[in-house]
Design an enzyme around this catalytic site. Structure first.
Site, PDB file in Angstrom:
ATOM      1  N   ASP A  64       4.394   6.652  -6.993  1.00 56.83           N
ATOM      2  CA  ASP A  64       3.723   6.616  -5.689  1.00 56.83           C
ATOM      3  C   ASP A  64       4.641   5.735  -4.862  1.00 56.83           C
ATOM      4  O   ASP A  64       4.716   4.513  -5.091  1.00 56.83           O
ATOM      5  CB  ASP A  64       2.323   5.995  -5.804  1.00 56.83           C
ATOM      6  CG  ASP A  64       1.620   5.926  -4.446  1.00 56.83           C
ATOM      7  OD1 ASP A  64       2.304   5.665  -3.435  1.00 56.83           O
ATOM      8  OD2 ASP A  64       0.402   6.129  -4.385  1.00 56.83           O
ATOM      9  N   HIS A  65       5.357   6.332  -3.919  1.00 50.39           N
ATOM     10  CA  HIS A  65       6.442   5.559  -3.313  1.00 50.39           C
ATOM     11  C   HIS A  65       5.943   4.362  -2.506  1.00 50.39           C
ATOM     12  O   HIS A  65       6.709   3.455  -2.222  1.00 50.39           O
ATOM     13  CB  HIS A  65       7.397   6.462  -2.513  1.00 50.39           C
ATOM     14  CG  HIS A  65       6.892   6.925  -1.183  1.00 50.39           C
ATOM     15  ND1 HIS A  65       5.952   7.899  -1.049  1.00 50.39           N
ATOM     16  CD2 HIS A  65       7.222   6.548   0.076  1.00 50.39           C
ATOM     17  CE1 HIS A  65       5.718   8.112   0.235  1.00 50.39           C
ATOM     18  NE2 HIS A  65       6.474   7.302   0.949  1.00 50.39           N
ATOM     19  N   HIS A 127      -1.639   6.655  -1.655  1.00 46.88           N
ATOM     20  CA  HIS A 127      -0.955   5.508  -1.034  1.00 46.88           C
ATOM     21  C   HIS A 127      -1.924   4.403  -0.601  1.00 46.88           C
ATOM     22  O   HIS A 127      -1.750   3.239  -0.938  1.00 46.88           O
ATOM     23  CB  HIS A 127      -0.160   5.962   0.186  1.00 46.88           C
ATOM     24  CG  HIS A 127       0.810   7.085  -0.095  1.00 46.88           C
ATOM     25  ND1 HIS A 127       1.478   7.190  -1.279  1.00 46.88           N
ATOM     26  CD2 HIS A 127       1.222   8.136   0.659  1.00 46.88           C
ATOM     27  CE1 HIS A 127       2.260   8.266  -1.249  1.00 46.88           C
ATOM     28  NE2 HIS A 127       2.113   8.863  -0.075  1.00 46.88           N
TER      29      HIS A 127
END
Ligand SMILES: NC(=O)C1=CN([C@@H]2O[C@H](COP(=O)(O)OP(=O)(O)OC[C@H]3O[C@@H](n4cnc5c(N)ncnc54)[C@H](OP(=O)(O)O)[C@@H]3O)[C@@H](O)[C@H]2O)C=CC1
Ligand SMILES: O=C1O[C@H](COP(=O)(O)O)[C@@H](O)[C@H](O)[C@H]1O
Length: 451
Positions: A64-65, A127
């Protein structure tokens, strides 16, 4: 290391074939997989069980960036390395928390992917929920779906329509006609534990909004007003992007003779404070972690399961699995979202200061000038001289009024010395007294300082 930049429908067959044909028997093998990892709780569990047949949890990196973003990583340090923060991080001090994601562009050709997922699967369920978990977790981590409740009945859904020459969502050729997919969502989560009971966590995300911004806004409770009227609430803002910053909006005494409060801030804007620092891209940092075998910034399987548990009821409602599909409210491209947004956040306790807070870009010298400007001094090359005389006039009046008071008399004396210095020193004479033509020093600004 194999990075799955692939559509999810081929995840399992690729995972199987890599395992069977490319697996290094003498070495380390890893896969990185990225969302969408399912559409709801059941499909996510099915995918996870299929992948597990071939790749162990140790070998699997769910990326999950947002967990690689500098300011998201900073939340832990802010919380656990500062006793001052730690002691105010709870329901006794915090009124509400907003986690906001805003993008100034629409789907623009990516409507095919987006329409089948929607903004909640695209941004909130992963996010923003990750940011929430770092903000609220205990030391050590405890994060359970039973303890987090979503205000499903009161979720605000929106879809952008064309405005100012920009196309609406439904005008994107890649979007199915008549789609009711939400491109904006605001919802409220509650955490049932001793620390957070009663604190609303407002998660909001949208495409085609008025700006690019991702931030956490922690709004503290009111102070007892006492002698100061209209004191604004403290807010701690963690700006994730653009321009990383942490700033605390607070009240301070307006510099000068009177005891008046004004809204100001303690500012840690990274590009000013750490001008030479190189902040890596989120993916750079995370891929390096994966190469080094560090799982700490990747999503665990049980965590993913919880994330789906929280959002599955609301997703099923949006997908029409529990009745008619809800129709999102329209909002114009380039706006802040649906018109109901302000009422929505107010309902959960967010108070916006009535006078719009402007970021001060001035110094004490300039503030004093602003006061004299509001008394009628003029802008321009000669205004320095006129302002000096205005200062002297103010001081003389102040002295006449309060000559019997020794402290005020002393302050006035210091003020006179300052003004004398200003008159004699050409830099002070020309620089702070001549205000740039950027709106600072306008009556609005002067009034704001007076408050
Ligand atoms: N070093 C520097 O120079 C820095 C400067 N700044 C600047 O300081 C200023 C003040 O900061 P900040 O308090 O964070 O920002 P704002 O006052 O712009 O926003 C505060 C909150 O008010 C909401 N809001 C904005 N416009 C409206 C509106 N018209 N009606 C109702 N609600 C609204 C925002 O909602 P929403 O969720 O829609 O955004 C946000 O939640 C900003 O302009 C910011 O860019 C900030 C950091 C560092
Ligand atoms: O995962 C996603 O994130 C991007 C936003 O990423 P950012 O690093 O630019 O904040 C978003 O545009 C995209 O829709 C979503 O799938």
């Amino acid at each position: 290391m194999f990075y799955f930049a692939l559509p999810p429908n081929v995840f399992v067959s690729v995972a199987k074939n890599i395992k069977e044909h490319c697996y290094a028997e003498t070495g380390v093998n890893r896969i990185i997989v990225e969302k969408p990892l399912g559409r709801d709780l059941d499909s996510a569990r099915e995918l996870s069980n299929s992948l597990k047949q071939y790749w162990s949890e140790e070998e699997t990196y769910r990326i999950d960036h947002y967990l690689g973003k500098e300011m998201v990583k900073n939340i832990l340090v802010l919380r656990f390395a500062n006793i001052a923060m730690a002691s105010m991080w709870d329901k006794s001090h915090i009124s509400n928390i907003q986690i906001t994601f805003k993008e100034p562009f629409g789907t623009e050709g990516r409507g095919g992917y987006f329409d089948s997922f929607g903004i909640i699967r695209d941004v909130l369920q992963n996010h923003l929920l990750q940011v929430l978990s770092i903000l609220t977790m205990e030391r050590p981590v405890s994060f359970s779906a039973e303890d987090i409740r979503d205000e499903k009945e009161d979720t605000l859904l929106g879809q952008y329509v064309g405005a100012d020459g920009k196309p609406g969502y439904l005008e994107d050729d890649t979007v199915p006609r008549g789609s009711v997919c939400p491109t904006f969502a605001a919802t409220c989560l509650w955490i049932k534990n001793e620390r957070w009971e009663g604190v609303p966590f407002i998660l909001k995300a949208g495409k085609a909004l008025n700006e690019a911004k991702v931030e956490v806004r922690i709004q503290f409770k009111d102070v007892t007003q006492g002698i100061f009227k209209d004191i604004t609430r403290n807010e701690l803002i963690i700006r994730i992007q653009p321009s990383e910053a942490v700033y605390l909006k607070m009240n301070t005494k307006t510099p000068g003779l009177q005891t008046r409060a004004m809204a100001t801030e303690m500012d840690l804007t990274y590009n000013q404070r750490f001008a030479d620092a190189k902040i890596p891209e989120a993916y750079e940092a995370l891929i390096l972690d994966a190469l080094q075998g560090d799982h700490s910034n990747f999503v665990r399987n049980d965590e993913l399961d919880v994330a789906w548990k929280i959002f599955t009821p609301i997703l099923h409602w949006i997908d029409g699995q529990s009745g008619a599909r809800p129709k999102p409210t329209s909002y114009p491209y380039g706006s802040r979202g649906p018109a109901e947004l302000n009422t929505f956040v107010e309902k959960y306790g967010y108070h916006r200061s009535p006078s719009r807070y402007e970021w001060p870009v001035t110094n004490l010298g300039a503030q004093l000038i602003i006061d004299t400007k509001s008394l009628g001094a003029t802008r321009g090359a000669g205004s320095g001289v006129r302002n000096c005389f205005a200062f002297v006039a103010i001081t003389v009046i102040a002295e006449r009024i309060d000559m019997n008071h020794p402290i005020i008399a002393l302050v006035c004396a210091v003020d006179i010395v300052f003004q004398a210095y200003a008159v004699c020193n050409w830099r002070m004479f020309w620089n702070p007294f001549v205000l740039p033509a950027d709106g600072i020093g306008t009556p609005t600004r002067a009034c704001q300082l007076k408050h």
